[in-house]
Design an enzyme around this catalytic site. Structure first.
Site, PDB file in Angstrom:
ATOM      1  N   GLU A   1       0.878  -1.175   0.000  1.00 35.79           N
ATOM      2  CA  GLU A   1       0.000   0.000   0.000  1.00 35.79           C
ATOM      3  C   GLU A   1       0.913   1.221   0.000  1.00 35.79           C
ATOM      4  O   GLU A   1       1.670   1.438   0.945  1.00 35.79           O
ATOM      5  CB  GLU A   1      -0.895  -0.002   1.233  1.00 35.79           C
ATOM      6  CG  GLU A   1      -1.768   1.230   1.370  1.00 35.79           C
ATOM      7  CD  GLU A   1      -2.539   1.273   2.680  1.00 35.79           C
ATOM      8  OE1 GLU A   1      -3.388   2.166   2.841  1.00 35.79           O
ATOM      9  OE2 GLU A   1      -2.271   0.417   3.560  1.00 35.79           O
TER      10      GLU A   1
ATOM     11  N   GLU B   1      -8.021  11.166   5.042  1.00 35.85           N
ATOM     12  CA  GLU B   1      -8.165  10.388   6.260  1.00 35.85           C
ATOM     13  C   GLU B   1      -8.415  11.354   7.416  1.00 35.85           C
ATOM     14  O   GLU B   1      -7.471  11.965   7.927  1.00 35.85           O
ATOM     15  CB  GLU B   1      -6.908   9.553   6.517  1.00 35.85           C
ATOM     16  CG  GLU B   1      -6.728   8.431   5.524  1.00 35.85           C
ATOM     17  CD  GLU B   1      -5.542   7.538   5.844  1.00 35.85           C
ATOM     18  OE1 GLU B   1      -5.671   6.323   5.694  1.00 35.85           O
ATOM     19  OE2 GLU B   1      -4.484   8.077   6.245  1.00 35.85           O
TER      20      GLU B   1
END
Length: 456
Positions: free
Chosen positions: A150, A232
């Site tokens: 990721e 986020e």
């Protein structure tokens, strides 16, 4: 920070009637895992409140973005975020956009032409980051959790938050300087945090992936499954907006200009088993940015690639004593263009042992599951004399495959794994130690992990 994402609950959207809206509607998504496609399926926008139960709503823009209109999050900043509202191309837990050509193997000739861009707006309050999320898997996965790498690209952040793991270096990529962070949470998480925040980015996917490969955190055989851009939030987040987003396979704006030729390398610190090379930096004028350097080595007429570096130095290890080698350097940009090779340098290793005494390797199993495991750390502890390189070998059980390694490079031959240091962690003083880790798959139900580590 990013952790595993949850399956998108499409049934919730059906129950609310959002999919019954006209094709060009721009819905407001408040469902925890609500999503909708835009631009005739070219992209998917998802609310994705995976880390909290607090309210969040996003207003979707059909032209290619969204705005967080409501966000009641209030999470501790030393843990995971509340959500990752984002827009993406590719596949995320079986929900796929159209026309992305993803998954795509990073070794494909088309991979170097993949580009993405984003433009964002930030509020003055809240605690959040603005980040790309690039997902890679050892297989062409279209559903479930990716287990390769990721890659997070942090354009901006507000508040006392940091990526997964710890900072392992810096990189100059795409015309900017980035902190590089690494951690493993069942898969490798490599985060690039821009040292000077920006609200927009236009880059070649390979710019960052090539850097991750050069650090030993990713593999060219893995598949890109999705390209996501969003936020986020830990605290608040209302007002965060993606104004525009694109993902394409290149075209008229693709960089086809190779970097300039690197300077002639010089050698220093040569022992019987290793040498350190340094060279003059290349420049890139094609727009995709300098991604790194490939190191070429020959003992006869033919040069072969033996490593890579994101800096202008490289330590080659595992050489034979009293042997003459020749080296050349090639520069590589974010689009995969290679420069002309540098002029060569000739190096002759010393006679006799020069590794600096005995060493040991001790492995710890961090986690395991029915068909895989993570070994971390493998601690390499030096003996009483300094050394410039180390090599760890161990047998890999039948049917096991290494899917990723960090802080080291490796080769597999006849079931034996040979792990070598990278350029930055080969020098060890007396009794000093360094560590690396790796992830492997194994046949379903097999409970073995490797044993019998040796160090030299």
């Amino acid at each position: 920070m990013r952790h595993a994402h949850i399956h998108l609950i499409i049934g919730v959207l059906l129950a609310t009637g959002l999919f019954a809206a006209p094709a060009q509607a721009a819905p407001v998504l408040c469902e925890k895992y609500g999503s909708t496609s835009i631009q005739s399926g070219r992209y998917v926008v998802m609310n994705n409140v995976w880390g909290a139960d607090t309210a969040q709503c996003i207003d979707v823009n059909q032209s290619g973005g969204f705005t967080i209109t409501q966000s009641a999050h209030n999470k501790a900043t030393n843990g995971s975020p509340a959500a990752y509202p984002s827009i993406y191309a590719g596949c995320h837990y079986a929900t796929c956009s159209t026309g992305s050509n993803l998954p795509m193997q990073a070794s494909s000739s088309s991979f170097g032409g993949l580009r993405s861009s984003v433009s964002m707006t930030y509020p003055g309050s809240g605690t959040w980051n603005a980040a790309y999320d690039l997902w890679f898997d050892p297989t062409p996965r279209t559903d479930g959790q990716n287990t390769g790498a990721e890659i997070m690209i942090w354009l901006n952040r507000q508040g006392s938050i940091q990526p997964v793991g710890s900072q392992v270096g810096t990189a100059n990529l795409g015309g900017a300087t980035w902190q590089v962070w690494f951690g493993n949470i069942g898969w490798n998480v490599i985060s690039y945090v821009r040292t000077s925040p920006t609200s927009s980015l236009d880059f070649a996917i390979n710019t960052f992936y090539a850097d991750a490969i050069s650090r030993g955190y990713a593999q060219r055989s893995w598949y890109l499954t999705s390209v996501q851009a969003g936020f986020e939030p830990w605290i608040g987040g209302a007002g965060l907006a993606v104004n525009s987003f694109s993902f394409a396979s290149g075209g008229g704006g693709t960089d086809t200009t190779p970097p300039s030729t690197p300077g002639t390398p010089t050698a220093s610190g040569t022992t019987s088993t290793g040498t350190t090379l340094r060279w003059g930096a290349s420049t890139d004028s094609g727009g995709s940015g300098l991604a790194g350097y490939d190191i070429l080595r020959a003992t006869g007429d033919a040069f072969a690639r033996v490593g890579s570096s994101t800096t202008t130095s490289f330590t080659d290890t595992g050489l034979s004593p009293a042997t003459t080698y020749r080296y050349q350097i090639q520069a590589r940009d974010g689009a995969g263009n290679l420069s002309q090779s540098s002029a060569p340098v000739t190096v002759t290793t010393l006679t006799g042992g020069g590794s600096g005494g005995a060493c040991t390797a001790t492995a710890t199993t961090q986690t395991s599951w029915n068909n895989g495991y993570v070994i971390q750390p493998v601690t390499v502890t030096n003996g009483s004399a300094g050394r410039t390189s180390w090599t760890v070998t161990f047998p890999l059980p039948s049917g096991h495959t290494i899917t990723g390694i960090w802080n080291a490079s490796y080769t597999v031959s006849g079931g034996t794994v040979t792990v070598r240091n990278l350029a930055h962690n080969g020098d060890l003083g007396p009794n000093a130690s360094v560590s690396f880790g790796y992830q492997a798959s194994r046949p379903n139900g097999n409970t073995q992990v490797p044993t019998g580590y040796t160090c030299a």
